[in-house]
Design a protein around this motif. Structure first.
Motif, PDB file in Angstrom:
ATOM      1  N   TYR A  10       0.796  -1.211   0.116  1.00 11.53           N
ATOM      2  CA  TYR A  10       0.069   0.056  -0.058  1.00 11.53           C
ATOM      3  C   TYR A  10       0.887   1.257   0.080  1.00 11.53           C
ATOM      4  CZ  TYR A  10      -3.802  -2.870   1.544  1.00 11.53           C
ATOM      5  OH  TYR A  10      -4.706  -3.816   1.673  1.00 11.53           O
ATOM      6  N   SER A  11       0.298   2.157  -0.453  1.00 12.33           N
ATOM      7  CA  SER A  11       0.934   3.561  -0.505  1.00 12.33           C
ATOM      8  C   SER A  11       0.955   4.253   0.893  1.00 12.33           C
ATOM      9  CB  SER A  11       0.470   4.604  -1.817  1.00 12.33           C
ATOM     10  OG  SER A  11      -0.788   4.779  -1.507  1.00 12.33           O
ATOM     11  N   VAL A  12       1.502   5.303   1.145  1.00 13.52           N
ATOM     12  CA  VAL A  12       0.939   6.159   2.405  1.00 13.52           C
ATOM     13  C   VAL A  12      -0.557   6.689   2.239  1.00 13.52           C
ATOM     14  CG1 VAL A  12       1.661   8.072   3.665  1.00 13.52           C
ATOM     15  CG2 VAL A  12       3.281   6.580   2.965  1.00 13.52           C
ATOM     16  N   ASP A  13      -0.813   7.154   1.112  1.00 13.05           N
ATOM     17  CA  ASP A  13      -2.159   7.618   0.949  1.00 13.05           C
ATOM     18  C   ASP A  13      -3.148   6.504   1.149  1.00 13.05           C
ATOM     19  OD1 ASP A  13      -1.522  10.167   0.292  1.00 13.05           O
ATOM     20  OD2 ASP A  13      -1.425   9.798  -1.972  1.00 13.05           O
ATOM     21  N   GLU A  14      -2.825   5.378   0.632  1.00 14.79           N
ATOM     22  CA  GLU A  14      -3.808   4.153   0.932  1.00 14.79           C
ATOM     23  C   GLU A  14      -3.783   3.704   2.423  1.00 14.79           C
ATOM     24  OE1 GLU A  14      -3.765   1.854  -3.435  1.00 14.79           O
ATOM     25  OE2 GLU A  14      -1.795   1.793  -2.088  1.00 14.79           O
ATOM     26  N   VAL A  15      -2.715   3.726   3.101  1.00 12.67           N
ATOM     27  CA  VAL A  15      -2.700   3.499   4.436  1.00 12.67           C
ATOM     28  C   VAL A  15      -3.366   4.555   5.286  1.00 12.67           C
ATOM     29  CG1 VAL A  15      -1.065   3.097   6.475  1.00 12.67           C
ATOM     30  CG2 VAL A  15      -0.529   2.217   4.416  1.00 12.67           C
ATOM     31  N   ALA A  16      -3.291   5.828   5.022  1.00 11.18           N
ATOM     32  CA  ALA A  16      -4.210   6.899   5.865  1.00 11.18           C
ATOM     33  C   ALA A  16      -5.626   6.447   5.348  1.00 11.18           C
ATOM     34  CB  ALA A  16      -3.726   7.935   4.942  1.00 11.18           C
ATOM     35  N   ALA A  17      -6.046   6.189   4.110  1.00  8.77           N
ATOM     36  CA  ALA A  17      -7.555   5.814   4.258  1.00  8.77           C
ATOM     37  C   ALA A  17      -7.888   4.563   4.839  1.00  8.77           C
ATOM     38  CB  ALA A  17      -7.627   5.584   2.644  1.00  8.77           C
ATOM     39  N   ILE A  18      -7.232   3.626   4.895  1.00 10.04           N
ATOM     40  CA  ILE A  18      -7.424   2.429   5.448  1.00 10.04           C
ATOM     41  C   ILE A  18      -7.509   2.695   7.007  1.00 10.04           C
ATOM     42  CG2 ILE A  18      -6.531  -0.142   6.240  1.00 10.04           C
ATOM     43  CD1 ILE A  18      -5.478   0.014   3.521  1.00 10.04           C
ATOM     44  N   GLY A  20      -7.971   5.678   8.617  1.00 15.54           N
ATOM     45  CA  GLY A  20      -8.822   6.706   8.722  1.00 15.54           C
ATOM     46  C   GLY A  20      -8.029   8.071   9.498  1.00 15.54           C
ATOM     47  N   ILE A  21      -6.869   7.964   8.932  1.00 21.23           N
ATOM     48  CA  ILE A  21      -5.970   9.140   9.688  1.00 21.23           C
ATOM     49  C   ILE A  21      -5.486   9.926   8.460  1.00 21.23           C
ATOM     50  CG2 ILE A  21      -5.464   7.952  11.834  1.00 21.23           C
ATOM     51  CD1 ILE A  21      -2.734   7.023  10.753  1.00 21.23           C
ATOM     52  N   SER A  22      -4.558  10.794   8.846  1.00 17.57           N
ATOM     53  CA  SER A  22      -4.017  11.807   7.859  1.00 17.57           C
ATOM     54  C   SER A  22      -2.676  11.302   7.149  1.00 17.57           C
ATOM     55  CB  SER A  22      -3.817  13.434   8.246  1.00 17.57           C
ATOM     56  OG  SER A  22      -2.776  13.207   9.215  1.00 17.57           O
ATOM     57  N   ARG A  23      -2.304  11.763   6.003  1.00 12.52           N
ATOM     58  CA  ARG A  23      -1.075  11.269   5.622  1.00 12.52           C
ATOM     59  C   ARG A  23       0.054  11.536   6.324  1.00 12.52           C
ATOM     60  NH1 ARG A  23       0.275  14.317   0.663  1.00 12.52           N
ATOM     61  NH2 ARG A  23       2.047  12.686   0.322  1.00 12.52           N
ATOM     62  N   SER A  24       0.019  12.879   7.150  1.00 13.46           N
ATOM     63  CA  SER A  24       1.124  13.348   7.929  1.00 13.46           C
ATOM     64  C   SER A  24       1.145  12.239   9.131  1.00 13.46           C
ATOM     65  CB  SER A  24       1.141  14.655   8.196  1.00 13.46           C
ATOM     66  OG  SER A  24      -0.349  14.788   8.879  1.00 13.46           O
ATOM     67  N   ALA A  25      -0.035  11.887   9.593  1.00 15.79           N
ATOM     68  CA  ALA A  25      -0.097  11.047  10.738  1.00 15.79           C
ATOM     69  C   ALA A  25       0.496   9.566  10.483  1.00 15.79           C
ATOM     70  CB  ALA A  25      -1.520  10.850  11.296  1.00 15.79           C
ATOM     71  N   VAL A  26       0.240   9.223   9.079  1.00  9.43           N
ATOM     72  CA  VAL A  26       0.984   7.956   8.699  1.00  9.43           C
ATOM     73  C   VAL A  26       2.487   8.074   8.755  1.00  9.43           C
ATOM     74  CG1 VAL A  26       1.086   6.407   6.726  1.00  9.43           C
ATOM     75  CG2 VAL A  26      -1.040   7.233   7.524  1.00  9.43           C
ATOM     76  N   TYR A  27       2.997   9.358   8.131  1.00  6.21           N
ATOM     77  CA  TYR A  27       4.327   9.778   8.128  1.00  6.21           C
ATOM     78  C   TYR A  27       5.012   9.455   9.639  1.00  6.21           C
ATOM     79  CZ  TYR A  27       4.438  10.411   3.028  1.00  6.21           C
ATOM     80  OH  TYR A  27       4.345  10.315   1.867  1.00  6.21           O
ATOM     81  N   ASP A  28       4.260  10.449  10.749  1.00  2.05           N
ATOM     82  CA  ASP A  28       4.750  10.153  11.837  1.00  2.05           C
ATOM     83  C   ASP A  28       4.798   8.834  12.450  1.00  2.05           C
ATOM     84  OD1 ASP A  28       4.640  13.147  11.847  1.00  2.05           O
ATOM     85  OD2 ASP A  28       3.090  13.380  12.734  1.00  2.05           O
ATOM     86  N   CYS A  29       3.820   7.899  12.112  1.00  2.00           N
ATOM     87  CA  CYS A  29       4.005   6.848  12.877  1.00  2.00           C
ATOM     88  C   CYS A  29       4.965   5.895  12.074  1.00  2.00           C
ATOM     89  CB  CYS A  29       2.425   6.110  12.422  1.00  2.00           C
ATOM     90  SG  CYS A  29       1.058   6.629  13.611  1.00  2.00           S
ATOM     91  N   ILE A  30       5.133   6.121  11.014  1.00  2.00           N
ATOM     92  CA  ILE A  30       6.394   5.208  10.136  1.00  2.00           C
ATOM     93  C   ILE A  30       7.482   5.991  10.729  1.00  2.00           C
ATOM     94  CG2 ILE A  30       7.570   5.059   7.936  1.00  2.00           C
ATOM     95  CD1 ILE A  30       4.811   5.209   6.556  1.00  2.00           C
ATOM     96  N   ALA A  31       7.929   7.120  11.073  1.00  2.00           N
ATOM     97  CA  ALA A  31       9.150   7.633  11.459  1.00  2.00           C
ATOM     98  C   ALA A  31       9.166   7.018  13.066  1.00  2.00           C
ATOM     99  CB  ALA A  31       8.953   9.340  11.499  1.00  2.00           C
ATOM    100  N   ARG A  32       8.076   6.867  13.864  1.00  2.00           N
ATOM    101  CA  ARG A  32       8.492   6.458  15.076  1.00  2.00           C
ATOM    102  C   ARG A  32       8.585   4.988  15.228  1.00  2.00           C
ATOM    103  NH1 ARG A  32       4.294  10.468  16.073  1.00  2.00           N
ATOM    104  NH2 ARG A  32       2.577   8.768  16.068  1.00  2.00           N
ATOM    105  N   GLY A  33       8.342   4.363  13.763  1.00  2.00           N
ATOM    106  CA  GLY A  33       8.613   2.849  13.871  1.00  2.00           C
ATOM    107  C   GLY A  33       7.265   2.215  14.425  1.00  2.00           C
TER     108      GLY A  33
END
Length: 73
Positions: A10-18, A20-33
């Motif tokens: 999945y792309s970051v956009d798709e994960v965000a949609a799955i 139900g959070i924003s793209r930036s929240a997904v990037y933050d979660c990825i950065a924190r592991g």
């Protein structure tokens, strides 16, 4: 969509949609592991099986009862 069952990543956009959070929240979660991800060139992808396993494991952790600590007198 057609072929969703066969998707491996999945792309970051798709994960965000799955989730139900924003793209930036997904990037933050990825950065924190918190969400496991891989980099392919300039793209960040999330492996479907890894995301599903992560969601199952994190759901179980949230539902487990709190530990009781024993006081030593």
């Amino acid at each position: 969509a057609v072929g969703d069952e066969q998707r491996v990543t999945y792309s970051v956009d798709e994960v965000a949609a799955i989730l139900g959070i924003s793209r930036s929240a997904v990037y933050d979660c990825i950065a924190r592991g918190e969400i496991p991800a891989k980099r392919l060139g300039r793209r960040i992808i999330v492996v479907r099986a890894t995301l599903e396993r992560f969601l199952v494991e994190s759901d179980g952790a949230r539902r487990s009862p709190p530990r009781r600590t024993r006081r030593l007198a």
